[in-house]
Scaffold this motif. Structure first.
Motif, PDB file in Angstrom:
ATOM      1  N   SER A  81       0.829  -1.208   0.000  1.00  0.00           N
ATOM      2  CA  SER A  81       0.000   0.000   0.000  1.00  0.00           C
ATOM      3  C   SER A  81       0.866   1.262   0.000  1.00  0.00           C
ATOM      4  O   SER A  81       0.446   2.310  -0.504  1.00  0.00           O
ATOM      5  N   GLU A  82       2.081   1.167   0.540  1.00  0.00           N
ATOM      6  CA  GLU A  82       2.997   2.302   0.545  1.00  0.00           C
ATOM      7  C   GLU A  82       3.800   2.393  -0.757  1.00  0.00           C
ATOM      8  O   GLU A  82       4.056   3.493  -1.257  1.00  0.00           O
ATOM      9  N   THR A  84       3.137   0.805  -3.916  1.00  0.00           N
ATOM     10  CA  THR A  84       2.431   0.793  -5.199  1.00  0.00           C
ATOM     11  C   THR A  84       2.219   2.183  -5.785  1.00  0.00           C
ATOM     12  O   THR A  84       2.472   2.391  -6.983  1.00  0.00           O
ATOM     13  N   ASP A 100      -3.092  -6.200   0.145  1.00  0.00           N
ATOM     14  CA  ASP A 100      -3.350  -4.766   0.282  1.00  0.00           C
ATOM     15  C   ASP A 100      -4.328  -4.196  -0.730  1.00  0.00           C
ATOM     16  O   ASP A 100      -5.029  -3.225  -0.436  1.00  0.00           O
ATOM     17  N   LEU A 101      -4.361  -4.752  -1.930  1.00  0.00           N
ATOM     18  CA  LEU A 101      -5.150  -4.147  -3.013  1.00  0.00           C
ATOM     19  C   LEU A 101      -6.375  -4.978  -3.398  1.00  0.00           C
ATOM     20  O   LEU A 101      -7.058  -4.645  -4.365  1.00  0.00           O
ATOM     21  N   TYR A 109     -11.469  -3.565   4.612  1.00  0.00           N
ATOM     22  CA  TYR A 109     -10.065  -3.963   4.732  1.00  0.00           C
ATOM     23  C   TYR A 109      -9.548  -3.692   6.138  1.00  0.00           C
ATOM     24  O   TYR A 109      -8.909  -4.557   6.767  1.00  0.00           O
ATOM     25  N   ALA A 118      -5.086   0.826   1.852  1.00  0.00           N
ATOM     26  CA  ALA A 118      -4.291   1.486   0.816  1.00  0.00           C
ATOM     27  C   ALA A 118      -5.059   2.668   0.238  1.00  0.00           C
ATOM     28  O   ALA A 118      -6.287   2.758   0.348  1.00  0.00           O
ATOM     29  N   ASP A 119      -4.319   3.562  -0.386  1.00  0.00           N
ATOM     30  CA  ASP A 119      -4.935   4.675  -1.091  1.00  0.00           C
ATOM     31  C   ASP A 119      -5.927   4.139  -2.124  1.00  0.00           C
ATOM     32  O   ASP A 119      -5.632   3.196  -2.867  1.00  0.00           O
ATOM     33  N   SER A 122      -4.995   3.421  -5.811  1.00  0.00           N
ATOM     34  CA  SER A 122      -4.281   2.159  -6.065  1.00  0.00           C
ATOM     35  C   SER A 122      -5.254   1.002  -6.111  1.00  0.00           C
ATOM     36  O   SER A 122      -5.179   0.135  -7.006  1.00  0.00           O
ATOM     37  N   VAL A 123      -6.179   0.955  -5.159  1.00  0.00           N
ATOM     38  CA  VAL A 123      -7.141  -0.151  -5.089  1.00  0.00           C
ATOM     39  C   VAL A 123      -8.036  -0.163  -6.320  1.00  0.00           C
ATOM     40  O   VAL A 123      -8.295  -1.223  -6.911  1.00  0.00           O
TER      41      VAL A 123
END
Length: 345
Positions: A81-82, A84, A100-101, A109, A118-119, A122-123
């Protein structure tokens, strides 16, 4: 091509190295580690002495994008998550083996993984990489959320029936067993030899973090799917998952018709092998390979169906499926580098 593997010192990273050593389209694996920067990879894995003697490199996102044609994140939860967002949108496919995604809803999550989500950019960009069920979307993806090991076995077993609305979506019970390598390489009391040997235990009862992942995909196939019952057990073996699913058929169907449907669904999927009725797969029969073997039993007396799905958790449940997704993205033969025969006995 040159492949970057972040988190190379874990079991998933080591499996990626093993696969790419025999991949016909890969020239080199560049290995990155936050803990082993500057060390020889063979110090972590002596069995790779003279085979893979690279020095582990520090994790520098800008350098990684310049040096590689694809990046694999074989990292613990919370790392991808940091990283990607720092690797995305630069023309290099990213395949994330962590969770994470995978989960679309950030609150879900956080509730199941007990960490910050995660942001969302990104997801939302990540494509769920269940290879056999999502090929067309994977082909166009830049970011892949590689499925979890339990969800891979469960979803491949249920897909032929769920996608055709043949089973009762309100009653799905999953009883799954895994080998100890699924817990990763870090030592813990639960995976200590004297705790695990000659023992068989249930864990994370109704709390396993793969639960929402399974439910998310089942609801994509059938929005009426109820919450599942999902039990996980640790068995004293190194590799392997057996997922046994119990459900109810919606209408009368013979075992011959069911077998024809199950086999037909996967007729173009080399890595999924459906057995004849009442022929049940064993974890040993997929050990070290990218195969998922599926068996089933239709109880005509009760109308209930039992489905048994087995995979190697480090291969089809992690690194093998990740490479399969890489092959799909790059337009290669889906089987490239993955045709190893299961180890038996």
């Amino acid at each position: 091509m040159k492949i970057g593997i972040i988190g190379a010192t874990g079991y998933g990273g080591a499996e990626l190295v093993r696969i790419f050593k025999q991949h016909p389209h890969v020239e080199e694996c560049i290995l990155y580690s936050s803990s082993g920067d500057g060390q020889l990879y063979s110090q972590s894995y002596p069995h790779l002495t003279t085979i893979t003697d690279q020095t582990l490199k520090a994790i520098d996102p800008a350098a990684i994008v310049r040096e590689t044609d694809a990046v694999f994140l074989a990292t613990p939860a919370g790392v991808s998550s940091e990283l990607t967002p720092k690797l995305m949108n630069q023309g290099v496919p990213i395949i994330d083996l962590s969770g994470d995604l995978r989960i679309q809803d950030g609150a879900t999550y956080e509730a199941w993984y007990k960490r910050r989500a995660a942001d969302q950019s990104s997801v939302q960009q990540a494509v769920y990489g269940l290879s056999e069920l999502n090929r067309e979307t994977i082909e166009k993806a830049e970011v892949i959320a590689n499925p979890g090991c339990f969800p891979t076995a469960v979803l491949l077993g249920l897909a032929p029936l769920m996608k055709q609305n043949l089973i009762d979506e309100s009653m799905i019970i999953i009883d799954a067993k895994t080998g100890v390598s699924g817990a990763g390489r870090s030592a813990s009391l639960g995976t200590h030899f004297s705790e695990l040997n000659d023992n068989f235990k249930i864990y994370k009862v109704n709390e396993h973090q793969h639960t929402p992942e399974i439910e998310q995909i089942l609801r994509e196939w059938n929005p009426q799917t109820a919450n599942i019952t999902f039990s996980t057990h640790l068995v004293p073996m190194t590799r392997g998952i057996m997922a046994t699913m119990y459900t109810q058929l919606k209408s009368d169907i013979t075992k011959e018709e069911l077998m024809k449907h199950m086999k037909g669904f996967y007729e173009d999927s080399y890595f999924v092998r459906v057995r004849d009725h009442e022929v049940y797969p064993q974890t040993r029969e997929v050990y070290g390979s990218n195969f998922c073997d599926i068996g089933f039993h239709l109880d005509e007396r009760t109308g209930r169906l039992t489905i048994v799905s087995v995979i190697d958790n480090l291969m089809k449940g992690a690194a093998g499926q990740a490479v399969q997704n890489f092959n799909i993205i790059k337009g290669l033969d889906e089987e490239a580098g993955l045709t190893m025969t299961p180890l038996y006995p």
